[in-house]
Design a protein around this motif. Structure first.
Motif, PDB file in Angstrom:
ATOM      1  N   PRO A 125       3.246  26.537  44.741  1.00  9.74           N
ATOM      2  CA  PRO A 125       2.313  25.426  44.908  1.00  9.74           C
ATOM      3  C   PRO A 125       2.760  24.244  44.032  1.00  9.74           C
ATOM      4  N   ALA A 126       2.519  23.042  44.481  1.00  8.75           N
ATOM      5  CA  ALA A 126       2.917  21.856  43.721  1.00  8.75           C
ATOM      6  C   ALA A 126       2.292  21.908  42.331  1.00  8.75           C
ATOM      7  N   GLY A 127       3.063  21.485  41.343  1.00  3.71           N
ATOM      8  CA  GLY A 127       2.574  21.477  39.967  1.00  3.71           C
ATOM      9  C   GLY A 127       2.572  22.848  39.314  1.00  3.71           C
ATOM     10  N   LYS A 128       2.877  23.884  40.086  1.00  4.43           N
ATOM     11  CA  LYS A 128       2.923  25.270  39.593  1.00  4.43           C
ATOM     12  C   LYS A 128       1.614  25.703  38.926  1.00  4.43           C
ATOM     13  N   PHE A 129       0.505  25.206  39.462  1.00  2.00           N
ATOM     14  CA  PHE A 129      -0.817  25.684  39.043  1.00  2.00           C
ATOM     15  C   PHE A 129      -1.131  26.943  39.861  1.00  2.00           C
ATOM     16  N   TYR A 130      -1.772  27.918  39.202  1.00  2.00           N
ATOM     17  CA  TYR A 130      -2.143  29.145  39.908  1.00  2.00           C
ATOM     18  C   TYR A 130      -3.536  29.592  39.516  1.00  2.00           C
ATOM     19  N   LYS A 131      -4.105  30.392  40.417  1.00  2.86           N
ATOM     20  CA  LYS A 131      -5.260  31.197  40.034  1.00  2.86           C
ATOM     21  C   LYS A 131      -4.792  32.641  40.017  1.00  2.86           C
ATOM     22  N   THR A 132      -5.422  33.420  39.157  1.00  5.58           N
ATOM     23  CA  THR A 132      -4.902  34.772  38.961  1.00  5.58           C
ATOM     24  C   THR A 132      -5.097  35.662  40.188  1.00  5.58           C
ATOM     25  N   ASP A 133      -6.107  35.377  41.019  1.00  9.70           N
ATOM     26  CA  ASP A 133      -6.259  36.231  42.211  1.00  9.70           C
ATOM     27  C   ASP A 133      -5.031  36.126  43.107  1.00  9.70           C
ATOM     28  N   PHE A 134      -4.459  34.929  43.201  1.00 12.15           N
ATOM     29  CA  PHE A 134      -3.235  34.749  43.985  1.00 12.15           C
ATOM     30  C   PHE A 134      -2.073  35.503  43.332  1.00 12.15           C
ATOM     31  N   LEU A 135      -1.928  35.335  42.018  1.00 12.60           N
ATOM     32  CA  LEU A 135      -0.811  35.994  41.331  1.00 12.60           C
ATOM     33  C   LEU A 135      -0.938  37.520  41.417  1.00 12.60           C
ATOM     34  N   ARG A 136      -2.170  38.006  41.309  1.00 10.71           N
ATOM     35  CA  ARG A 136      -2.352  39.466  41.376  1.00 10.71           C
ATOM     36  C   ARG A 136      -2.022  39.998  42.771  1.00 10.71           C
ATOM     37  N   GLN A 137      -2.388  39.228  43.785  1.00  9.50           N
ATOM     38  CA  GLN A 137      -2.060  39.617  45.159  1.00  9.50           C
ATOM     39  C   GLN A 137      -0.538  39.691  45.340  1.00  9.50           C
ATOM     40  N   LEU A 138       0.129  38.679  44.768  1.00 12.88           N
ATOM     41  CA  LEU A 138       1.587  38.631  44.850  1.00 12.88           C
ATOM     42  C   LEU A 138       2.205  39.823  44.116  1.00 12.88           C
ATOM     43  N   CYS A 139       1.651  40.158  42.953  1.00  9.21           N
ATOM     44  CA  CYS A 139       2.154  41.297  42.173  1.00  9.21           C
ATOM     45  C   CYS A 139       1.980  42.602  42.954  1.00  9.21           C
ATOM     46  N   ASP A 140       0.813  42.773  43.566  1.00 15.88           N
ATOM     47  CA  ASP A 140       0.559  44.000  44.340  1.00 15.88           C
ATOM     48  C   ASP A 140       1.554  44.122  45.487  1.00 15.88           C
ATOM     49  N   LEU A 141       1.763  43.007  46.178  1.00 13.48           N
ATOM     50  CA  LEU A 141       2.706  42.992  47.303  1.00 13.48           C
ATOM     51  C   LEU A 141       4.105  43.359  46.835  1.00 13.48           C
ATOM     52  N   TRP A 142       4.505  42.748  45.729  1.00 20.46           N
ATOM     53  CA  TRP A 142       5.891  42.924  45.276  1.00 20.46           C
ATOM     54  C   TRP A 142       6.118  44.283  44.606  1.00 20.46           C
ATOM     55  N   GLU A 143       5.059  44.837  44.054  1.00 23.48           N
ATOM     56  CA  GLU A 143       5.172  46.187  43.494  1.00 23.48           C
ATOM     57  C   GLU A 143       5.341  47.203  44.635  1.00 23.48           C
ATOM     58  N   LEU A 144       4.594  46.984  45.707  1.00 28.46           N
ATOM     59  CA  LEU A 144       4.658  47.903  46.843  1.00 28.46           C
ATOM     60  C   LEU A 144       5.973  47.774  47.607  1.00 28.46           C
ATOM     61  N   ARG A 145       6.387  46.536  47.876  1.00 29.24           N
ATOM     62  CA  ARG A 145       7.478  46.323  48.824  1.00 29.24           C
ATOM     63  C   ARG A 145       8.777  45.829  48.209  1.00 29.24           C
ATOM     64  N   GLY A 146       8.813  45.682  46.903  1.00 27.79           N
ATOM     65  CA  GLY A 146      10.024  45.186  46.268  1.00 27.79           C
ATOM     66  C   GLY A 146      10.262  45.863  44.942  1.00 27.79           C
ATOM     67  N   SER A 147      11.113  45.238  44.130  1.00 25.19           N
ATOM     68  CA  SER A 147      11.506  45.839  42.862  1.00 25.19           C
ATOM     69  C   SER A 147      10.450  45.667  41.777  1.00 25.19           C
ATOM     70  N   GLY A 148       9.525  44.707  41.983  1.00 25.18           N
ATOM     71  CA  GLY A 148       8.575  44.390  40.912  1.00 25.18           C
ATOM     72  C   GLY A 148       9.137  43.405  39.908  1.00 25.18           C
ATOM     73  N   ILE A 149      10.349  42.921  40.172  1.00 27.19           N
ATOM     74  CA  ILE A 149      10.963  41.942  39.255  1.00 27.19           C
ATOM     75  C   ILE A 149      11.013  40.581  39.957  1.00 27.19           C
ATOM     76  N   THR A 150      10.670  39.542  39.223  1.00 28.56           N
ATOM     77  CA  THR A 150      10.608  38.187  39.782  1.00 28.56           C
ATOM     78  C   THR A 150      11.309  37.192  38.863  1.00 28.56           C
ATOM     79  N   ASN A 151      11.425  35.983  39.353  1.00 32.53           N
ATOM     80  CA  ASN A 151      11.649  34.827  38.484  1.00 32.53           C
ATOM     81  C   ASN A 151      10.447  33.921  38.648  1.00 32.53           C
ATOM     82  N   MET A 152       9.825  33.593  37.525  1.00 32.77           N
ATOM     83  CA  MET A 152       8.760  32.585  37.544  1.00 32.77           C
ATOM     84  C   MET A 152       9.260  31.398  36.721  1.00 32.77           C
ATOM     85  N   HIS A 153      10.027  30.517  37.278  1.00 33.54           N
ATOM     86  CA  HIS A 153      10.389  30.373  38.688  1.00 33.54           C
ATOM     87  C   HIS A 153      11.897  30.196  38.791  1.00 33.54           C
TER      88      HIS A 153
END
Lengths: 437, 382
Positions: free
Chosen positions: A105-133
């Protein structure tokens, strides 16, 4: 008990700065325990294999990743980077280890519900490792397998209202500074323009049709916190045309020491009492400031808006009110012909919806570059090859002294035939009547 | 492991497909104080390293606590960020361009507990999880690329040297004693995903050996004309090579003396790898900036041609950087960026003060711009 011994990486687990090694180990442990009973779609020990292959690179001094294959999601030509390990037998967990770029999102502002959803998705379907950003600005999801790509895309778009970013020869994910959201220097709404153009040019972002990559970056002022001037093919830098607003009382408060200069930037050392003559007036690159009757005076017409005085005295000096942005073009890193800084193309344009003037410039540049650009030629390189004059022609922008640092020092002007009276066709016999061979 | 479907049907990829929706709307994510005061901010102040206040014309204030971090981040770590944001910031958080994490609160009394909590969280080895700092005239987080964790063309690692360098530079992350801000960046190869070429100090991975040629596979794996066209110095030409079995295969030949080790051929052709444990290492560049403040934006200049990759902590690289930072801190004037300082004192003095050896590698010989970097005046310092 760790799957691979990592004596070299382990040495990066001390010292004050956060350790990425410890963090990956934490994720490895979390997956091993699997307290939530997740049916991981990547191998449960994927993080152990990340550490293992990285340890091997630390030992060999060479990477163990291969070129990406062509992987992606249906209908898109970007957003996924294929990645395979060159030691798949030793590290089966990372044998296929593709990256997804998720448009931040522009400005890299987040709400935690979005980040938690992303974490759940990536834990299930990926390595669980990211770059922010990632460097360009995307959220980077590091490491998944080919069958998971469509699943992740489906979940992102259906459950999170979220799209992928760009990669390859297309418009790369645009990014911006914090702008007017929390910065008094911002001369336009960077988030609004960044998001507007990102949405306007979704086709260019997802379906590579360009000679090479193309980047937009949005800086709210000439301080350039997102470095647009150094790394964007088109950089949008906020500026203003009228006068710097002065609060003379606050000027006096800085002089009197009641206000800390530089908003407290230099508080870690005793630099002595603030000296407006030395620190502001004397450092002004255009020498357009002076004190008169205890008042700070600015010859605004001569100001080039470098921001120094405003940075030093933010409570006394404010950006003007007739605001907009400058468009600069052609910055890039050194590959191939050396690095290029962006060059000024449009000195001033208002940044107001629907941004038609801005889009006109963008699209005329793209038309030219897509027609004339060679494979893997950035627009800055095309400008060098065909000349800045050609860029002005295709964008229909009138040449002006603001376009140059200085005029040319050679007279090798490529006069066009229609610029020279009578054209280029002449009669040699007529000439010879007056000039013997 | 059983495959879990998201609802996507591979037989009907277009069914209910959603595309081209772009990013989430930023407005959804703004903290209320930001939404209310956007465009109305009057001024800001750094209260202490890592803590800022912005004051609005409405009288509202927003306090920001900035924490550093590795941009390589696990979901467990992100969830911990979420825990903190939910405890103190009503579930709002943002990231900066330089990979810092910003927690914002709307009153001053909320700052101290937040800061205390951030600094209390440590990893088992003693590293801070959320060091507070990265503001003002100091050194903030190092922006960087992937390196050996994920990239196929790097000449050095990224996360490793960054961790090592930030450990050495840590005091300047939590302090503001420098003459101006000092930006350090790392790119693990010349492609510079990290665009480090305008940084006060740039750490750049570089190859020094020409590509190896995997003749048996080059024609199978690559479009040979693309590999040839990719070379900026025209060092690559087509060649027929006799294979071990006696058959002729199409491949390429490289004129090694023309190679500038950029790796662009390898990007186009996996049959031409450059990576080498001895050949690869680090170039240090200095004096760049992107801000237009006082002087124009500048490119960084190469000040150390090569330092070997010394995993896991790159000691010579970090020592050299520290030496430059200390020389700059001691000698530069207030507000002077590193590059402005070097230009004022002269680069000959820069090498002396930073105790760096000047070698022939540092004189530009790449095309026309090279000439403009030689000294065309009698004004120099002994």
């Amino acid at each position: 008990m760790a799957k691979h011994k990592t004596p070299l990486l382990d040495q990066l687990e001390t010292g004050p700065w956060p350790s990425f090694v410890t963090d990956i180990k934490r994720e490895a442990e979390s997956r091993a325990k699997n307290e939530k009973g997740i049916d991981f779609q990547m191998p449960q020990d994927v993080c152990e294999d990340i550490l293992g292959v990285l340890e091997l690179s630390f030992k060999h001094g060479r990477t163990h990743w291969k070129h990406g294959g062509i992987v992606g999601v249906f209908g898109y030509g970007g957003g996924v980077i294929g990645r395979y390990c060159d030691q798949p037998e030793m590290f089966p967990g990372v044998a296929h280890f593709h990256t997804l770029r998720v448009n931040q999102p522009a400005g890299k502002f987040y709400k935690t519900d979005f980040l938690r959803q992303l974490c759940d998705l990536w834990e299930l379907r990926g390595s669980g490792i990211t770059n922010m950003h990632g460097s360009t600005g995307d959220i980077i999801l590091l490491g998944t397998s080919t069958p998971q790509l469509e699943e992740i895309f489906y979940e992102l778009t259906h459950n999170m209202n979220q799209d992928l970013g760009g990669s390859g020869s297309n418009l790369r994910t645009p990014s911006d500074c914090i702008g007017a959201a929390r910065c008094e220097y911002s001369c336009y709404d960077t988030q609004a323009l960044c998001t507007h153009l990102t949405k306007e040019y979704q086709d260019e972002l997802h379906r590579p049709a360009f000679p090479y990559k193309f980047k937009f970056k949005f800086d709210g002022c000439p301080n350039c916190c997102v470095a647009s001037i150094a790394r964007a093919d088109l950089s949008f830098i906020g500026t203003w045309k009228d006068d710097i607003r002065i609060d003379q009382e606050a000027v006096q408060a800085y002089i009197g020491g009641e206000l800390a200069p530089n908003a407290g930037d230099h508080a870690g050392r005793d630099w002595g009492p603030f000296d407006i003559q030395k620190e502001v007036i004397g450092l002004c690159p255009t020498e357009c400031m002076w004190m008169e009757d205890n008042k700070l005076m600015i010859e605004d017409k001569e100001c080039t808006r470098c921001m120094h005085c405003i940075n030093v005295m933010p409570r006394a000096l404010r950006i003007g009110e007739d605001r907009g942005l400058s468009m600069l073009i052609g910055a890039k890193a050194p590959i191939l012909d050396g690095a290029q800084m962006a060059s000024l193309l449009v000195p001033f344009v208002k940044a107001e919806e629907p941004y038609d003037e801005i889009k006109e410039v963008i699209e005329s540049v793209w038309d030219w570059w897509m027609e004339e650009g060679k494979n893997r030629e950035r627009v800055g390189e095309l400008i060098k090859r065909q000349g800045f004059q050609r860029l002005l022609e295709v964008t229909n922008i009138k040449p002006m002294p603001q376009h140059v640092q200085e005029p040319r020092s050679n007279p090798y002007i490529f006069w066009k035939e229609d610029e020279v009276e009578g054209g280029f066709e002449r009669d040699i016999n007529e000439f010879r009547k007056h000039h013997q061979r | 492991m059983a495959f879990i479907s998201s609802g996507y049907d591979p037989k009907e990829p277009m069914k209910d497909r959603i595309t081209d929706i772009g990013p989430r709307d930023y407005e959804e994510f703004y903290p209320p104080v930001i939404k209310k005061n956007k465009g109305k901010w009057l001024y800001h102040e750094i209260l202490e390293p890592g803590v800022l206040v912005h004051v609005s014309e409405t009288g509202d204030e927003v306090y920001t606590v900035r924490a550093g971090g590795a941009r390589l981040m696990s979901v467990s770590h992100i969830r911990e960020i979420c825990d903190i944001a939910e405890k103190y910031c009503d579930g709002h958080v943002r990231f900066t361009t330089r990979n810092n994490i910003e927690f914002m609160v709307d009153s001053k009394d909320k700052v101290e507990p937040l800061k205390k909590d951030l600094l209390s969280r440590k990893q088992p080895g003693g590293c801070y999880k959320f060091p507070v700092g990265g503001t003002g005239a100091g050194i903030t987080n190092i922006v960087h690329t992937q390196g050996w964790i994920h990239c196929h063309t790097p000449a050095t690692d990224a996360s490793g040297p960054v961790k090592a360098a930030m450990d050495v530079l840590f005091d300047d992350f939590t302090d503001m004693r420098l003459p101006a801000k000092l930006r350090v960046s790392l790119a693990c190869c010349l492609n510079m995903c990290g665009a480090v070429h305008c940084s006060d100090i740039a750490i750049l991975g570089y190859h020094r050996k020409p590509p190896m040629l995997d003749h048996e596979h080059i024609d199978k794996a690559c479009e040979i004309p693309l590999a040839i066209a990719a070379c900026p110095t025209a060092a690559i030409k087509p060649a027929k090579i006799e294979s071990e079995g006696g058959a002729k295969v199409s491949s390429v030949a490289v004129n090694n003396s023309r190679c500038m080790f950029c790796g662009n051929c390898y990007t186009m052709c996996p049959g031409m790898p450059l990576a080498d444990d001895v050949g690869d290492g680090i170039v240090l560049m200095a004096g760049g900036k992107v801000s237009n403040r006082i002087s124009s934006p500048k490119f960084s200049k190469v000040v150390v041609a090569f330092i070997p990759n010394e995993a896991p902590r790159w000691p010579k690289t970090t020592e050299t950087i520290k030496r430059m930072v200390e020389a700059y801190a001691k000698d530069a004037r207030k507000y002077e960026r590193l590059g402005e300082w070097a230009e004022r004192i002269g680069w000959e003095r820069f090498f002396e003060k930073c105790e760096l050896e000047f070698t022939h590698h540092l004189i530009d010989d790449f095309r026309d711009p090279a000439y403009f970097t030689w000294r065309q005046t009698t004004n120099f310092k002994f």
